[in-house]
Design an enzyme around this catalytic site. Sequence first.
Site, PDB file in Angstrom:
ATOM      1  N   HIS A  24      -3.421  -9.559   3.592  1.00  0.00           N
ATOM      2  CA  HIS A  24      -4.804  -9.722   4.095  1.00  0.00           C
ATOM      3  C   HIS A  24      -4.880 -10.889   5.008  1.00  0.00           C
ATOM      4  CE1 HIS A  24      -6.482  -7.459   0.213  1.00  0.00           C
ATOM      5  NE2 HIS A  24      -5.838  -6.859   1.065  1.00  0.00           N
TER       6      HIS A  24
ATOM      7  N   HIS B  72      -2.717   2.431  -6.164  1.00  0.00           N
ATOM      8  CA  HIS B  72      -3.644   1.431  -5.704  1.00  0.00           C
ATOM      9  C   HIS B  72      -3.800   0.444  -6.885  1.00  0.00           C
ATOM     10  CE1 HIS B  72      -5.755  -0.342  -2.370  1.00  0.00           C
ATOM     11  NE2 HIS B  72      -6.763  -0.748  -3.090  1.00  0.00           N
TER      12      HIS B  72
ATOM     13  N   ARG C 120       0.821  -1.242  -0.029  1.00  0.00           N
ATOM     14  CA  ARG C 120       0.057   0.124   0.032  1.00  0.00           C
ATOM     15  C   ARG C 120       0.827   1.317   0.236  1.00  0.00           C
ATOM     16  NH1 ARG C 120      -1.865  -3.653   3.639  1.00  0.00           N
ATOM     17  NH2 ARG C 120      -4.108  -4.493   3.526  1.00  0.00           N
TER      18      ARG C 120
ATOM     19  N   ARG D  88      -0.942  -1.712  -7.002  1.00  0.00           N
ATOM     20  CA  ARG D  88      -1.451  -3.028  -6.148  1.00  0.00           C
ATOM     21  C   ARG D  88      -2.392  -3.937  -6.708  1.00  0.00           C
ATOM     22  NH1 ARG D  88      -1.394  -4.706  -0.783  1.00  0.00           N
ATOM     23  NH2 ARG D  88      -3.276  -5.039   0.265  1.00  0.00           N
TER      24      ARG D  88
ATOM     25  N   TYR E 217     -10.444  -9.491  -4.705  1.00  0.00           N
ATOM     26  CA  TYR E 217      -9.138 -10.024  -5.271  1.00  0.00           C
ATOM     27  C   TYR E 217      -9.518 -11.432  -5.590  1.00  0.00           C
ATOM     28  CZ  TYR E 217      -6.333  -6.108  -3.711  1.00  0.00           C
ATOM     29  OH  TYR E 217      -5.724  -4.823  -3.760  1.00  0.00           O
TER      30      TYR E 217
ATOM     31  N   LYS F 244      -1.377  -2.402   7.550  1.00  0.00           N
ATOM     32  CA  LYS F 244      -2.846  -2.048   8.028  1.00  0.00           C
ATOM     33  C   LYS F 244      -3.034  -3.007   9.313  1.00  0.00           C
ATOM     34  CE  LYS F 244      -6.972  -1.178   5.789  1.00  0.00           C
ATOM     35  NZ  LYS F 244      -7.960  -1.385   4.542  1.00  0.00           N
TER      36      LYS F 244
END
Length: 196
Positions: free
Chosen positions: A171, A145, A56, A148, A180, A81
């Site tokens: 994630h 993004h 990110r 990404r 995704y 994150k």
Amino acid sequence: MLIKINNPIQSIPAPKIPEELPRYLTRMQLTQLRQHVSGKLKEQAVVEVLYATGVRVSELCMIKKEDISWSERSIQIKKGKGKRERIVLFTKECEEYLNAYLKNRQDDIPFIFLNHAETGPTNGYGIQHFFRKYSKTLDFYVSPHIIRHTFAAHLAMKGMPLTNIQVLLGHEEPRNTQIYTRLYNEAQKQMYDEWM
């Protein structure tokens, strides 16, 4: 007294509008972007690190020189994150651009990417500024993004399992990767179409 009129249309469910797939760059668009930043050491390094790692933009801004393992070609993302740590990998091509950029610097600031004044780490706005310029010049929209998403889509097209891509993206929750999953399925379909 009000008379209630039955509206037969109320009983018909509204059609479901399919969610758009996340945008990602084709191989040709990625090549165009790379050609566009050619000769600009910092911008080349930014594009390559984003594409090779799938990080990110907020994570990119916080990477320090000490987080890089050159021998392993990996970067430790310490403040991902949800404050989760993970390791991301990078390519030989990315290594070349990142090395060239860092060797050209004349400072001892620990962060990889510096702000415009070169006094501290860059921030998301500084990186986004580059991409706004690219979108105006190139004939397609691009953002960190989207890079990404491109990272995930291109790995899927090469046949990497979705669970591995999810780990590289950072994630933990399956619900975070639903978008995704759809991107993965579309990339696999595209790969099938190219082979048939």
